[in-house]
Each structure stands twice: as structure tokens, then as C-alpha cells.
Design an enzyme around this catalytic site. Structure first.
Site, mmCIF file in Angstrom:
data_model
loop_
_atom_site.group_PDB
_atom_site.id
_atom_site.type_symbol
_atom_site.label_atom_id
_atom_site.label_comp_id
_atom_site.label_asym_id
_atom_site.label_seq_id
_atom_site.Cartn_x
_atom_site.Cartn_y
_atom_site.Cartn_z
ATOM 1 N N GLY A 40 -5.984 26.930 -15.269
ATOM 2 C CA GLY A 40 -5.614 25.810 -14.407
ATOM 3 C C GLY A 40 -6.047 26.050 -12.973
ATOM 4 O O GLY A 40 -6.401 27.174 -12.582
ATOM 5 N N GLN A 41 -6.006 25.011 -12.171
ATOM 6 C CA GLN A 41 -6.486 25.115 -10.790
ATOM 7 C C GLN A 41 -5.707 26.155 -9.988
ATOM 8 O O GLN A 41 -6.297 27.010 -9.319
ATOM 9 C CB GLN A 41 -6.388 23.753 -10.103
ATOM 10 N N ASP A 100 0.769 31.392 -26.157
ATOM 11 C CA ASP A 100 0.779 29.939 -26.337
ATOM 12 C C ASP A 100 2.113 29.401 -25.832
ATOM 13 O O ASP A 100 3.179 29.877 -26.232
ATOM 14 C CB ASP A 100 0.598 29.602 -27.814
ATOM 15 N N ALA A 132 0.880 24.829 -17.752
ATOM 16 C CA ALA A 132 1.633 23.585 -17.898
ATOM 17 C C ALA A 132 0.806 22.559 -18.665
ATOM 18 O O ALA A 132 -0.413 22.692 -18.794
ATOM 19 C CB ALA A 132 2.012 23.015 -16.532
ATOM 20 N N TYR A 133 1.492 21.551 -19.159
ATOM 21 C CA TYR A 133 0.841 20.378 -19.731
ATOM 22 C C TYR A 133 0.657 19.387 -18.579
ATOM 23 O O TYR A 133 1.627 18.957 -17.966
ATOM 24 C CB TYR A 133 1.730 19.789 -20.826
ATOM 25 N N THR A 182 6.190 18.703 -9.552
ATOM 26 C CA THR A 182 5.331 17.590 -9.165
ATOM 27 C C THR A 182 6.061 16.494 -8.405
ATOM 28 O O THR A 182 7.278 16.320 -8.562
ATOM 29 C CB THR A 182 4.701 16.974 -10.437
ATOM 30 N N ASP A 183 5.312 15.749 -7.623
ATOM 31 C CA ASP A 183 5.849 14.560 -6.967
ATOM 32 C C ASP A 183 6.199 13.465 -7.969
ATOM 33 O O ASP A 183 6.909 12.511 -7.635
ATOM 34 C CB ASP A 183 4.855 14.027 -5.934
ATOM 35 N N TYR A 242 5.410 12.677 -18.195
ATOM 36 C CA TYR A 242 5.056 13.917 -17.501
ATOM 37 C C TYR A 242 6.093 14.239 -16.435
ATOM 38 O O TYR A 242 6.627 15.358 -16.372
ATOM 39 C CB TYR A 242 3.674 13.770 -16.878
ATOM 40 N N LYS A 265 8.754 17.414 -16.406
ATOM 41 C CA LYS A 265 8.672 18.379 -15.312
ATOM 42 C C LYS A 265 10.026 18.472 -14.604
ATOM 43 O O LYS A 265 10.448 19.551 -14.185
ATOM 44 C CB LYS A 265 7.573 17.986 -14.323
#
Length: 299
Positions: free
Chosen positions: A12-13, A38, A62-63, A103-104, A127, A131
Site C-alpha cells: 500500500g501507499q 493474510d 487494509a481493504y 479515514t475521513d 468502507y 473503518k
């Protein structure tokens, strides 16, 4: 002595930026790929924490497929809530500190001003819903830092900056939503913040103000259209294509998005003494990285 970090996630980033920037900090990271852990196996993730006994655990797996999440709710809950909760459970009060990203999208975007950490949540998609579940489940453990962020971008992976530059190579008109607002976040800035606080998090005891819920995003609010124009201006200069404006209603997606999920980062500054830099400065670094990569479509 280096802070021993167990990191879940490698591709991921934020995960990639943590690994990329780690040599600049007094840390030693053991990063687990999906093949090694996993995230549909909460018991395995918890067992690996127990066996490794690190100083700090970072959940950078994360998904994140927001639209696809609408049709894979059970899987999203497992990855974004159940497994992080299992990890937090084994960390406990006396085990390693934990950093978890959120996340926002836990907000509906209807407040009309930037969101504080204690503002009411009301996610408008699956999502964001799961979260938020993950946040609540990991925060039960006292030595947990949850960082909500928004509009994450970098020079790698799938993100808005790279999508816009790819579209610029085509011959189709580019139209971008102009009625959704937020704060872009460079994955590198988020990673550097976490790495810079690793020793402090390792040493802090339960009840220390460094634990809890915080917002992290680069400074400045912008619409997606304005963000696209800045990407083209910095990367392509006088070759930048024009960007047409469309509304959210004109670009329907399976998952709703917050209209204005802008995050307030004042608490971060008060507690950590850190003020994230303007997003345009962070974007310039990303563009420079892209230009340094052979074959990247930038001027």
C-alpha cells in the site's frame, strides 16, 4: 537502541513509504506481506505479534476499494475491523504500542466546516462504516494511536495523481468532480510522522495524550477538480490539459462519498507539535519522484 517495528502490509501507499523512509529514522522494521499474513486470518495476525514481541505495531494493511466494498461487506469488515481488533487485543496495555490508520469517510461530509476528532460520525458507505468499526475496536486498548487521513497520494500505487497523469496521455476530455472537498495527504508525510514518533510511542504509558484518535492531512482544502489542475500544472506545465467540471450527481458511483470530509488537524499540532505542510508542497515532491522514474508521463 532502534525501535523494533512490526508492520502489517508492504504494498500500500503508506506501507511503501514507511519502508522507503525508515532508513532516515532509528527504527528497524519487519514488514509482513499478504503472503506472510493474510488479513482474513485474525488469529494468525495476533499470533505473529505475540511471537515477534516488537516495540511498536503498525497496521498498514487494509481493504481500500471503496466502490467494491459495497458488494463485499463481510470481507471488508474482516480486514478493516476484525483483524486490527485481534492485533490490538494481543498488544494489550503492557505490550507494544499500536498505530492504526483510518479515514475521513467515517463522516458524512455535511457538517459545513472541518471535522474535529470528537465530531459525530455518520459514514455513507460500507468502507467508512467498517473503518469506523475498526477504530472503535482498536481504541479499546489504551496504547493505540488511530490516525484518520484523507485523499492519500504518492508516486506509486493507485491514486488520484497517477490516474490524472494517465488520463492526460489520452485524447478524451478530462472532467473531474468539483463539488467534493477535502485535504490531500502525501503518504510520505504520513509515514514520516509515524516514524518520527516511534520512540515516543514506544516509551509512552497508557493514558499518555499521544494515544487516542487524531487527524492527519496536508494543509489546505481543495476540490477534486482543483487538485487535478494542480497536478497537471506541476507535472505538465504548459502542456497541461484543460479540466472540465462535473457534479457528484453527474458521476454516480456504487459508494457515496462525503461532500466535504475535510479534517481539522489542530489536535495533532497541540499534542505532537507537528503541523502538516501545505498539500501543494507535498504534491511537488510526488511530481519530482515521478519525474525521476523513467517512462513516467510527466514533462
Amino acid at each position: 537502541m532502534s525501535v523494533r517495528i512490526l508492520q502489517f502490509g508492504t504494498t500500500g501507499q503508506v506501507a511503501r513509504e514507511l519502508l522507503r523512509n525508515a532508513p532516515d529514522y532509528d527504527v528497524a522494521i519487519t514488514a509482513l506481506s499478504r503472503a506472510e499474513c493474510d488479513f482474513t486470518d485474525p488469529e494468525l495476525a495476533a499470533r505473529l505479534v505475540f511471537q515477534t514481541r516488537p516495540d511498536l505495531v503498525i497496521v498498514a494493511a487494509a481493504y481500500t476499494a471503496v466502490d467494491q466494498a459495497e458488494s463485499e461487506r463481510e470481507l471488508v469488515y474482516e480486514i478493516n475491523a476484525e483483524t486490527p481488533a485481534a492485533i490490538a487485543g494481543v498488544c494489550g496495555e503492557d505490550g507494544p504500542a499500536l498505530v492504526h490508520f483510518s479515514t475521513d469517510y467515517v463522516f458524512d461530509g455535511d457538517k459545513g466546516s472541518p471535522y474535529l476528532e470528537d465530531d459525530p460520525t455518520n459514514p455513507v458507505n460500507s468502507y467508512g462504516e467498517f473503518k469506523l468499526s475498526g477504530e472503535r475496536m482498536v481504541l479499546i486498548r489504551p496504547r493505540t494511536l488511530v490516525l484518520r487521513t484523507s485523499w492519500v497520494v504518492s508516486s506509486h500505487g493507485k491514486n488520484f495523481v497517477k490516474t490524472m497523469l494517465r488520463l492526460a496521455q489520452g485524447d478524451q476530455p478530462i472532467r473531474v468532480v468539483d463539488d467534493q472537498f477535502g485535504r490531500p495527504t502525501a503518504a510520505a508525510d504520513l509515514a514520516r510522522f509515524v516514524l518520527s514518533q516511534a520512540q515516543r510511542l514506544k516509551d509512552a504509558r497508557a493514558g499518555d495524550p499521544v494515544f487516542g484518535l487524531f487527524h492527519f492531512a496536508n494543509a489546505g482544502e481543495v476540490s477534486w477538480k482543483e487538485f487535478a489542475e494542480a497536478v497537471f500544472d506541476q507535472a505538465l506545465g504548459d502542456k497541461a490539459p484543460s479540466v472540465g467540471a462535473i457534479t457528484t450527481a453527474q458521476r454516480p458511483t456504487p459508494a457515496r462519498r462525503p461532500v466535504r470530509g475535510t479534517l481539522d488537524t489542530g489536535k495533532l499540532t497541540r499534542v505532537f507539535g507537528v503541523a502538516p505542510r501545505p498539500w501543494r508542497e507535498a504534491l511537488a515532491e510526488i511530481v519530482a519522484d515521478l519525474k525521476a522514474e523513467q517512462g513516467t508521463p510527466v514533462a
